[in-house]
Motif scaffolding. Structure first.
Motif, PDB file in Angstrom:
ATOM      1  N   ILE A  13     -28.884 -17.127  86.557  1.00 28.19           N
ATOM      2  CA  ILE A  13     -30.250 -16.733  86.249  1.00 28.19           C
ATOM      3  C   ILE A  13     -31.226 -16.834  87.566  1.00 28.19           C
ATOM      4  O   ILE A  13     -31.834 -15.915  87.586  1.00 28.19           O
ATOM      5  CB  ILE A  13     -30.844 -17.521  84.949  1.00 28.19           C
ATOM      6  CG1 ILE A  13     -30.250 -17.325  83.717  1.00 28.19           C
ATOM      7  CG2 ILE A  13     -32.666 -17.252  84.657  1.00 28.19           C
ATOM      8  CD1 ILE A  13     -30.613 -18.455  82.452  1.00 28.19           C
ATOM      9  N   LEU A  14     -31.126 -17.950  88.186  1.00 29.32           N
ATOM     10  CA  LEU A  14     -31.863 -17.977  89.472  1.00 29.32           C
ATOM     11  C   LEU A  14     -31.635 -17.015  90.280  1.00 29.32           C
ATOM     12  O   LEU A  14     -32.179 -16.322  91.169  1.00 29.32           O
ATOM     13  CB  LEU A  14     -31.528 -19.133  90.079  1.00 29.32           C
ATOM     14  CG  LEU A  14     -32.118 -19.575  91.535  1.00 29.32           C
ATOM     15  CD1 LEU A  14     -33.569 -19.694  91.283  1.00 29.32           C
ATOM     16  CD2 LEU A  14     -31.785 -20.835  91.942  1.00 29.32           C
ATOM     17  N   VAL A  15     -30.356 -16.317  90.394  1.00 29.42           N
ATOM     18  CA  VAL A  15     -29.626 -15.322  91.267  1.00 29.42           C
ATOM     19  C   VAL A  15     -30.264 -14.031  90.832  1.00 29.42           C
ATOM     20  O   VAL A  15     -30.699 -13.115  91.647  1.00 29.42           O
ATOM     21  CB  VAL A  15     -28.150 -15.284  91.179  1.00 29.42           C
ATOM     22  CG1 VAL A  15     -27.633 -13.764  91.841  1.00 29.42           C
ATOM     23  CG2 VAL A  15     -27.450 -16.400  92.278  1.00 29.42           C
ATOM     24  N   ALA A  16     -30.323 -13.908  89.432  1.00 30.74           N
ATOM     25  CA  ALA A  16     -31.052 -12.610  89.016  1.00 30.74           C
ATOM     26  C   ALA A  16     -32.523 -12.468  89.306  1.00 30.74           C
ATOM     27  O   ALA A  16     -32.818 -11.302  89.850  1.00 30.74           O
ATOM     28  CB  ALA A  16     -30.929 -12.568  87.757  1.00 30.74           C
ATOM     29  N   VAL A  17     -33.133 -13.502  89.125  1.00 29.90           N
ATOM     30  CA  VAL A  17     -34.425 -13.407  89.547  1.00 29.90           C
ATOM     31  C   VAL A  17     -34.645 -13.615  91.260  1.00 29.90           C
ATOM     32  O   VAL A  17     -35.673 -12.700  91.725  1.00 29.90           O
ATOM     33  CB  VAL A  17     -35.281 -14.981  89.182  1.00 29.90           C
ATOM     34  CG1 VAL A  17     -36.440 -15.033  89.779  1.00 29.90           C
ATOM     35  CG2 VAL A  17     -35.224 -15.092  87.647  1.00 29.90           C
ATOM     36  N   LEU A  18     -33.891 -14.279  92.244  1.00 26.20           N
ATOM     37  CA  LEU A  18     -34.080 -13.928  93.420  1.00 26.20           C
ATOM     38  C   LEU A  18     -33.838 -12.396  93.793  1.00 26.20           C
ATOM     39  O   LEU A  18     -34.303 -12.016  94.885  1.00 26.20           O
ATOM     40  CB  LEU A  18     -33.089 -14.832  93.976  1.00 26.20           C
ATOM     41  CG  LEU A  18     -33.753 -16.356  93.973  1.00 26.20           C
ATOM     42  CD1 LEU A  18     -32.568 -17.102  94.674  1.00 26.20           C
ATOM     43  CD2 LEU A  18     -35.048 -16.515  94.729  1.00 26.20           C
ATOM     44  N   ILE A  19     -32.818 -11.964  93.229  1.00 29.73           N
ATOM     45  CA  ILE A  19     -32.541 -10.466  93.701  1.00 29.73           C
ATOM     46  C   ILE A  19     -33.677  -9.680  93.548  1.00 29.73           C
ATOM     47  O   ILE A  19     -33.968  -8.756  94.101  1.00 29.73           O
ATOM     48  CB  ILE A  19     -31.310 -10.012  92.728  1.00 29.73           C
ATOM     49  CG1 ILE A  19     -29.943 -10.572  93.253  1.00 29.73           C
ATOM     50  CG2 ILE A  19     -31.093  -8.464  92.753  1.00 29.73           C
ATOM     51  CD1 ILE A  19     -28.719 -10.173  92.596  1.00 29.73           C
ATOM     52  N   LEU A  20     -34.564  -9.850  92.227  1.00 31.33           N
ATOM     53  CA  LEU A  20     -35.607  -8.846  91.832  1.00 31.33           C
ATOM     54  C   LEU A  20     -36.757  -9.380  93.056  1.00 31.33           C
ATOM     55  O   LEU A  20     -37.593  -8.436  93.110  1.00 31.33           O
ATOM     56  CB  LEU A  20     -35.919  -9.206  90.477  1.00 31.33           C
ATOM     57  CG  LEU A  20     -34.988  -8.506  89.259  1.00 31.33           C
ATOM     58  CD1 LEU A  20     -35.532  -8.699  87.966  1.00 31.33           C
ATOM     59  CD2 LEU A  20     -34.884  -7.020  89.723  1.00 31.33           C
ATOM     60  N   VAL A  21     -36.780 -10.542  93.162  1.00 34.55           N
ATOM     61  CA  VAL A  21     -38.068 -10.938  94.105  1.00 34.55           C
ATOM     62  C   VAL A  21     -37.548 -10.100  95.629  1.00 34.55           C
ATOM     63  O   VAL A  21     -38.567  -9.931  96.136  1.00 34.55           O
ATOM     64  CB  VAL A  21     -38.008 -12.315  94.173  1.00 34.55           C
ATOM     65  CG1 VAL A  21     -39.056 -12.820  95.204  1.00 34.55           C
ATOM     66  CG2 VAL A  21     -38.612 -12.872  92.735  1.00 34.55           C
ATOM     67  N   ARG A  22     -36.470 -10.421  96.016  1.00 31.78           N
ATOM     68  CA  ARG A  22     -36.131  -9.795  97.250  1.00 31.78           C
ATOM     69  C   ARG A  22     -35.988  -8.455  97.310  1.00 31.78           C
ATOM     70  O   ARG A  22     -35.596  -7.740  98.154  1.00 31.78           O
ATOM     71  CB  ARG A  22     -34.746 -10.702  97.780  1.00 31.78           C
ATOM     72  CG  ARG A  22     -35.003 -11.865  97.944  1.00 31.78           C
ATOM     73  CD  ARG A  22     -35.711 -12.464  99.256  1.00 31.78           C
ATOM     74  NE  ARG A  22     -34.680 -11.880 100.260  1.00 31.78           N
ATOM     75  CZ  ARG A  22     -35.072 -11.538 101.407  1.00 31.78           C
ATOM     76  NH1 ARG A  22     -36.359 -11.916 101.832  1.00 31.78           N
ATOM     77  NH2 ARG A  22     -34.453 -10.961 102.491  1.00 31.78           N
ATOM     78  N   LEU A  23     -35.971  -7.542  96.219  1.00 29.48           N
ATOM     79  CA  LEU A  23     -35.523  -6.241  95.941  1.00 29.48           C
ATOM     80  C   LEU A  23     -36.143  -5.291  97.072  1.00 29.48           C
ATOM     81  O   LEU A  23     -35.743  -4.532  97.597  1.00 29.48           O
ATOM     82  CB  LEU A  23     -35.789  -5.713  94.484  1.00 29.48           C
ATOM     83  CG  LEU A  23     -35.190  -4.444  94.371  1.00 29.48           C
ATOM     84  CD1 LEU A  23     -33.800  -4.186  94.365  1.00 29.48           C
ATOM     85  CD2 LEU A  23     -35.530  -4.093  92.889  1.00 29.48           C
ATOM     86  N   PRO A  24     -37.568  -5.216  97.246  1.00 26.80           N
ATOM     87  CA  PRO A  24     -38.233  -4.428  98.398  1.00 26.80           C
ATOM     88  C   PRO A  24     -37.690  -4.529  99.531  1.00 26.80           C
ATOM     89  O   PRO A  24     -37.538  -3.558 100.355  1.00 26.80           O
ATOM     90  CB  PRO A  24     -39.593  -5.073  98.066  1.00 26.80           C
ATOM     91  CG  PRO A  24     -39.874  -5.664  96.886  1.00 26.80           C
ATOM     92  CD  PRO A  24     -38.426  -6.262  96.686  1.00 26.80           C
ATOM     93  N   ASN A  25     -37.084  -5.853 100.069  1.00 26.68           N
ATOM     94  CA  ASN A  25     -36.452  -6.091 101.360  1.00 26.68           C
ATOM     95  C   ASN A  25     -35.013  -5.359 101.537  1.00 26.68           C
ATOM     96  O   ASN A  25     -34.836  -4.999 102.616  1.00 26.68           O
ATOM     97  CB  ASN A  25     -36.950  -7.142 101.727  1.00 26.68           C
ATOM     98  CG  ASN A  25     -38.213  -7.819 101.916  1.00 26.68           C
ATOM     99  OD1 ASN A  25     -39.148  -6.989 102.089  1.00 26.68           O
ATOM    100  ND2 ASN A  25     -38.383  -9.190 101.589  1.00 26.68           N
TER     101      ASN A  25
END
Length: 69
Positions: A13-25
């Protein structure tokens, strides 16, 4: 063994959230001088789709593992 599955679920779940947070970069490919703009947009869209699918898969698997009875 049950605690390990629960911890793995929370990590996913944490990986999924981090992917979406870092998505623009992460989505924009490196542009060369001679790159066609349509090809550049296509690569960006494919990167967005790849990371969103990966995030959804990770989130669903994490929910299943973390909150399974």
């Amino acid at each position: 063994m049950k605690n390990y599955k629960k911890i793995l679920g929370y990590i996913l779940i944490l990986v999924a959230v981090l992917i979406l947070v870092r998505l623009p970069n992460m989505v924009y490919p490196i542009a060369d001088d001679g790159t066609d703009s349509y090809l550049y947009i296509l690569e960006a869209v494919l990167n967005i789709a790849r990371y969103v699918v990966l995030s959804i898969f990770s989130f669903v698997l994490g929910i299943k593992l973390a909150f399974k009875n």
